[in-house]
Scaffold this motif. Structure first.
Motif, PDB file in Angstrom:
ATOM      1  N   LEU A 132       4.130  -4.178 -11.243  1.00 25.28           N
ATOM      2  CA  LEU A 132       4.860  -5.401 -10.906  1.00 25.28           C
ATOM      3  C   LEU A 132       5.613  -5.209  -9.598  1.00 25.28           C
ATOM      4  O   LEU A 132       5.955  -4.091  -9.212  1.00 25.28           O
ATOM      5  CB  LEU A 132       5.818  -5.799 -12.026  1.00 25.28           C
ATOM      6  CG  LEU A 132       7.040  -4.938 -12.345  1.00 25.28           C
ATOM      7  CD1 LEU A 132       7.933  -5.662 -13.370  1.00 25.28           C
ATOM      8  CD2 LEU A 132       6.692  -3.555 -12.878  1.00 25.28           C
ATOM      9  N   CYS A 133       5.845  -6.317  -8.894  1.00 29.55           N
ATOM     10  CA  CYS A 133       6.640  -6.280  -7.667  1.00 29.55           C
ATOM     11  C   CYS A 133       7.180  -7.668  -7.377  1.00 29.55           C
ATOM     12  O   CYS A 133       6.620  -8.674  -7.823  1.00 29.55           O
ATOM     13  CB  CYS A 133       5.826  -5.753  -6.479  1.00 29.55           C
ATOM     14  SG  CYS A 133       4.542  -6.857  -5.878  1.00 29.55           S
ATOM     15  N   PHE A 134       8.278  -7.723  -6.634  1.00 31.33           N
ATOM     16  CA  PHE A 134       8.847  -8.986  -6.187  1.00 31.33           C
ATOM     17  C   PHE A 134       8.248  -9.398  -4.852  1.00 31.33           C
ATOM     18  O   PHE A 134       7.808  -8.551  -4.067  1.00 31.33           O
ATOM     19  CB  PHE A 134      10.363  -8.857  -5.988  1.00 31.33           C
ATOM     20  CG  PHE A 134      11.166  -8.855  -7.250  1.00 31.33           C
ATOM     21  CD1 PHE A 134      11.234  -9.989  -8.046  1.00 31.33           C
ATOM     22  CD2 PHE A 134      11.867  -7.726  -7.637  1.00 31.33           C
ATOM     23  CE1 PHE A 134      11.987  -9.995  -9.215  1.00 31.33           C
ATOM     24  CE2 PHE A 134      12.626  -7.716  -8.792  1.00 31.33           C
ATOM     25  CZ  PHE A 134      12.682  -8.857  -9.581  1.00 31.33           C
ATOM     26  N   SER A 135       8.285 -10.709  -4.580  1.00 31.64           N
ATOM     27  CA  SER A 135       8.074 -11.180  -3.220  1.00 31.64           C
ATOM     28  C   SER A 135       9.266 -10.715  -2.381  1.00 31.64           C
ATOM     29  O   SER A 135      10.286 -10.264  -2.915  1.00 31.64           O
ATOM     30  CB  SER A 135       7.967 -12.704  -3.193  1.00 31.64           C
ATOM     31  OG  SER A 135       9.154 -13.293  -3.726  1.00 31.64           O
ATOM     32  N   LEU A 136       9.156 -10.828  -1.067  1.00 33.33           N
ATOM     33  CA  LEU A 136      10.224 -10.329  -0.196  1.00 33.33           C
ATOM     34  C   LEU A 136      11.551 -11.030  -0.451  1.00 33.33           C
ATOM     35  O   LEU A 136      12.614 -10.417  -0.344  1.00 33.33           O
ATOM     36  CB  LEU A 136       9.813 -10.477   1.271  1.00 33.33           C
ATOM     37  CG  LEU A 136       8.639  -9.588   1.720  1.00 33.33           C
ATOM     38  CD1 LEU A 136       8.291  -9.877   3.173  1.00 33.33           C
ATOM     39  CD2 LEU A 136       8.946  -8.106   1.533  1.00 33.33           C
ATOM     40  N   LYS A 143      12.030 -14.367  -5.062  1.00 31.71           N
ATOM     41  CA  LYS A 143      11.910 -15.620  -5.808  1.00 31.71           C
ATOM     42  C   LYS A 143      10.641 -15.679  -6.649  1.00 31.71           C
ATOM     43  O   LYS A 143      10.478 -16.582  -7.475  1.00 31.71           O
ATOM     44  CB  LYS A 143      11.958 -16.806  -4.840  1.00 31.71           C
ATOM     45  CG  LYS A 143      13.320 -16.988  -4.165  1.00 31.71           C
ATOM     46  CD  LYS A 143      13.343 -18.204  -3.256  1.00 31.71           C
ATOM     47  CE  LYS A 143      14.722 -18.375  -2.621  1.00 31.71           C
ATOM     48  NZ  LYS A 143      14.774 -19.560  -1.710  1.00 31.71           N
ATOM     49  N   THR A 144       9.746 -14.707  -6.446  1.00 32.62           N
ATOM     50  CA  THR A 144       8.509 -14.613  -7.221  1.00 32.62           C
ATOM     51  C   THR A 144       8.333 -13.194  -7.715  1.00 32.62           C
ATOM     52  O   THR A 144       8.584 -12.235  -6.979  1.00 32.62           O
ATOM     53  CB  THR A 144       7.286 -15.008  -6.370  1.00 32.62           C
ATOM     54  OG1 THR A 144       7.483 -16.311  -5.810  1.00 32.62           O
ATOM     55  CG2 THR A 144       6.019 -15.019  -7.208  1.00 32.62           C
ATOM     56  N   LEU A 145       7.939 -13.066  -8.983  1.00 36.49           N
ATOM     57  CA  LEU A 145       7.609 -11.768  -9.555  1.00 36.49           C
ATOM     58  C   LEU A 145       6.111 -11.741  -9.833  1.00 36.49           C
ATOM     59  O   LEU A 145       5.583 -12.621 -10.516  1.00 36.49           O
ATOM     60  CB  LEU A 145       8.380 -11.528 -10.852  1.00 36.49           C
ATOM     61  CG  LEU A 145       8.108 -10.183 -11.549  1.00 36.49           C
ATOM     62  CD1 LEU A 145       8.658  -9.028 -10.723  1.00 36.49           C
ATOM     63  CD2 LEU A 145       8.704 -10.172 -12.962  1.00 36.49           C
ATOM     64  N   PHE A 146       5.436 -10.735  -9.299  1.00 36.13           N
ATOM     65  CA  PHE A 146       3.995 -10.550  -9.521  1.00 36.13           C
ATOM     66  C   PHE A 146       3.801  -9.451 -10.560  1.00 36.13           C
ATOM     67  O   PHE A 146       4.442  -8.395 -10.483  1.00 36.13           O
ATOM     68  CB  PHE A 146       3.306 -10.157  -8.215  1.00 36.13           C
ATOM     69  CG  PHE A 146       3.427 -11.177  -7.121  1.00 36.13           C
ATOM     70  CD1 PHE A 146       2.539 -12.245  -7.033  1.00 36.13           C
ATOM     71  CD2 PHE A 146       4.444 -11.086  -6.179  1.00 36.13           C
ATOM     72  CE1 PHE A 146       2.652 -13.191  -6.024  1.00 36.13           C
ATOM     73  CE2 PHE A 146       4.569 -12.028  -5.171  1.00 36.13           C
ATOM     74  CZ  PHE A 146       3.668 -13.079  -5.095  1.00 36.13           C
ATOM     75  N   VAL A 147       2.912  -9.693 -11.522  1.00 32.53           N
ATOM     76  CA  VAL A 147       2.675  -8.729 -12.600  1.00 32.53           C
ATOM     77  C   VAL A 147       1.176  -8.603 -12.852  1.00 32.53           C
ATOM     78  O   VAL A 147       0.472  -9.613 -13.002  1.00 32.53           O
ATOM     79  CB  VAL A 147       3.379  -9.156 -13.913  1.00 32.53           C
ATOM     80  CG1 VAL A 147       3.232  -8.062 -14.966  1.00 32.53           C
ATOM     81  CG2 VAL A 147       4.848  -9.470 -13.674  1.00 32.53           C
ATOM     82  N   ASN A 148       0.690  -7.365 -12.909  1.00 29.18           N
ATOM     83  CA  ASN A 148      -0.701  -7.102 -13.249  1.00 29.18           C
ATOM     84  C   ASN A 148      -0.926  -7.181 -14.751  1.00 29.18           C
ATOM     85  O   ASN A 148      -0.064  -6.794 -15.533  1.00 29.18           O
ATOM     86  CB  ASN A 148      -1.097  -5.682 -12.813  1.00 29.18           C
ATOM     87  CG  ASN A 148      -1.481  -5.589 -11.361  1.00 29.18           C
ATOM     88  OD1 ASN A 148      -1.971  -6.543 -10.787  1.00 29.18           O
ATOM     89  ND2 ASN A 148      -1.264  -4.430 -10.758  1.00 29.18           N
TER      90      ASN A 148
END
Length: 296
Positions: free
Chosen positions: A176-180, A183-188
């Motif tokens: 997982l990681c945040f956008s810069l 405001k968005t969290l990305f999750v595999n």
């Protein structure tokens, strides 16, 4: 060639002639790399070996912690404290600046967590982590029955250790990681081989995540570790190596690695060296675009 170019924009991110350097090998299964800019050192896990190791350019490989409770993902908070996911104990722990260990999470709803896998820390200190079941499987953890009947995504308030379930509709949530702008969290989701994107509210809660991109290609490897670089490209492990997606979700290229990749991070003073944990080895490749600095 070590680089697969899917869009010409990738040539400005990674040199098509970039070399892949093997720094060390002979491990069991490497994971969880994180860069310590104070010591100019890389910390990473070897889960089946039940050990965490440190690599520096002048000393090479040293033992960081043994036993490690089959540690997996690692991340530094803004105070320089190391946060770690432990497979064998189903815990998220923090290494204090004096070296003592604080347990941040081990249970939810009076049931033991599955096996915290990977994590990220928001700038305000809120900790987000994934909890798949891999650490309850042979080799990657300690075989045992799950107490929870789902694999979740959570956050932890480090001040009061309150744990909040954010989503429970993954098959196996992982990197997982945040956008810069956070405001968005990305999750595999490793099993579904896709990346989901969640809107993040100020209070730390999430919207229902939509599929943002699918990770596909030739070679061994699955969506596992994930990071963002300094200009907003999302990078994730996948078939054949490390896959780059531009901020719009377009697949633009792959750094090909000789072994299946579990995770990676950037380091060195210019944050342009990508350190890669791949099965039995630790690799390094230089990128043109730096990674996102997580601790300053």
């Amino acid at each position: 060639m070590n680089i697969e170019i899917r869009d010409d924009a990738f040539k400005k991110i990674v040199d098509p002639n970039a070399s892949i350097q093997q720094l060390a090998t002979g491990f069991e299964f490497t994971e969880g790399p994180v860069w310590n800019p104070i010591e100019n050192a890389l910390i990473f896990s070897d889960m089946p070996g039940n050990i965490m190791r440190k690599w520096t350019d002048n000393k090479g490989i040293e033992t960081f912690r043994q036993p490690s409770n089959m540690a997996n993902g690692n991340f530094f908070d803004s105070k320089g404290r190391l946060i770690t996911c432990e497979h064998a104990t189903s815990r998220v722990v923090r290494t204090e600046l004096n070296g003592s260990i604080t347990i941040l999470a081990s249970h939810y709803d009076k049931k033991e967590l599955n096996s915290p896998n990977d994590l990220i820390v928001r700038k305000d200190g809120l900790i987000y982590f994934t909890d798949p079941s891999f650490g309850r499987m042979e080799y990657y953890g300690v075989p045992r029955e799950q107490e929870l009947d789902y694999c979740g995504l959570y956050n932890i308030d480090p001040d009061n250790k309150k744990i909040t379930l954010l989503s429970n509709n993954f098959v196996q949530p992982n990197g997982l990681c945040f956008s810069l702008d956070e405001k968005t969290l990305f999750v595999n989701d490793t099993v579904k081989e896709h990346i989901r994107a969640f809107d993040v509210s100020d209070n730390g809660l999430l919207s229902e995540g939509e599929i943002w991109a699918t990770v596909s290609g030739e070679g061994q490897g699955v969506p596992d570790g994930m990071k963002i670089d300094s200009v907003g490209n999302i990078c994730t492990t996948g078939p054949g190596g490390i896959h780059y997606f531009d901020p719009a979700g377009n697949s633009i290229g792959v750094i090909k690695i000789p072994e299946p990749v579990s995770n990676f991070t950037w380091g060195d003073e210019d944050m342009r060296s990508m350190y890669i944990t791949a099965s039995t080895s630790l690799y390094k490749v230089r990128t043109t675009i730096p990674g996102n600095q997580i601790w300053s």
